[in-house]
Design an enzyme around this catalytic site. Structure first.
Site, PDB file in Angstrom:
ATOM      1  N   ALA A   1      10.735  28.095   3.229  1.00 12.70           N
ATOM      2  CA  ALA A   1      10.814  26.827   3.953  1.00 12.70           C
ATOM      3  C   ALA A   1      11.902  25.904   3.423  1.00 12.70           C
ATOM      4  CB  ALA A   1       9.467  26.114   3.872  1.00 12.70           C
ATOM      5  N   LYS A   2      12.301  26.122   2.172  1.00 13.15           N
ATOM      6  CA  LYS A   2      13.341  25.308   1.524  1.00 13.15           C
ATOM      7  C   LYS A   2      13.054  23.819   1.666  1.00 13.15           C
ATOM      8  CE  LYS A   2      16.748  28.962   2.110  1.00 13.15           C
ATOM      9  NZ  LYS A   2      15.942  29.887   2.946  1.00 13.15           N
ATOM     10  N   ARG A   3      11.829  23.433   1.342  1.00 10.81           N
ATOM     11  CA  ARG A   3      11.431  22.037   1.415  1.00 10.81           C
ATOM     12  C   ARG A   3      11.899  21.293   0.162  1.00 10.81           C
ATOM     13  NH1 ARG A   3      10.632  23.628   6.244  1.00 10.81           N
ATOM     14  NH2 ARG A   3       8.618  23.339   7.276  1.00 10.81           N
TER      15      ARG A   3
END
Length: 274
Positions: free
Chosen positions: A95-97
């Site tokens: 998700a690369k949050r």
């Protein structure tokens, strides 16, 4: 899933393969489009065909979010299917949050409470308070972006400060103050080659999630030569090189053969430590 359990799965399967579920409705076999949920139908077939050959699955959230509610439902169904049918699989939400603390806390709640996923990829650019909300969940992992496989990684990640320290090295050193190798992994692209040698000097014991083998041109042999440690320490992802090798009704069988080819290579590399 803890670090020892992950290593036990690697030893048992003689594999450290992660299958990336970057499922694009425009690329799946045409006959699946008549299904009620084509994305889930595709994922289910891929999972059933490869589960004994890999130790992890990595759905890339962008592919599901791009389809709105239908895509998110397919994502949830995929996670639930893996957990119920293949509970030994390590699930990575790609998700690369990473945002201010209260926002990151909501992201963490989504993946770790609601979906009960094992790990999530996180961007470290906003610093410690954007990452620590993900670390409040026992038994869950943060996979921090360190040195990625795309060409743009040179724009920031490889820049040096006045002391000659590269930005990705600063990320590796600083983030070790936030969690140890039982809670944190790092994303390091397979195309970075010899950089793995430098990375292992800073984080010798951490697991590394390694995309870029296969379609992106990364070398598995080189990754293992410079990146493998005594507990393997690698989760190597392949997406397009497995899930899209065939677009006929035999796509799942073809995906299995592609995964099997990678697993055989991994088994050979693991002989050095097993």
């Amino acid at each position: 899933m803890n670090k020892q359990q992950l290593f036990e799965n690697i030893k048992r399967k003689k594999s450290f393969l992660c299958v990336g579920l970057d499922t694009d409705i425009k690329k799946i076999p045409e006959h699946l489009l008549k299904e009620e949920d084509p994305i889930f139908a595709f994922n289910k077939a891929i999972i059933d065909a490869t589960a004994d050959l890999c130790i992890a699955y990595k759905p890339n959230l962008a592919f599901y979010e791009s389809m709105g509610v239908k895509g998110w439902i397919a994502f949830e169904k995929t996670v639930k299917y893996i957990k119920e049918n293949y509970p030994d699989q390590f699930i990575i939400a790609d998700a690369k949050r990473g945002d201010i603390g209260n926002t990151s806390a909501m992201y963490a709640r989504t993946f770790f409470e609601e979906l009960e996923i094992d790990s999530v990829t996180v961007a470290p650019y906003m610093g410690e308070d954007s990452v620590t909300p993900f670390l409040t969940y026992e038994g869950k992992w943060v996979i921090l972006l360190a040195l990625t496989s795309n060409k743009g990684s040179h724009d920031f990640q490889l820049t040096e400060d006045a002391n000659g320290e590269r930005l990705f090295e600063k990320v590796l050193r600083k983030s070790q103050e936030w969690a140890n190798d039982e809670r944190m992994m790092y994303v390091v692209g397979a195309t970075q080659g010899r950089a793995f040698e430098d990375i292992r000097k800073i984080v010798p014991n951490h697991f590394l999630l390694v995309p870029g083998v296969g379609a992106q041109g990364g070398s598995l042999e080189e990754v293992c030569k410079y990146g493998m440690n005594s507990t393997c320490g690698l989760i190597v992802n392949s997406s397009r090189g497995i899930i899209y090798v065939d677009k006929t009704e035999k796509f799942a069988e073809a995906a299995r053969l592609a995964a099997q080819e990678v697993q055989v290579q991994m088994a050979e590399q693991l002989k050095a430590i097993l």
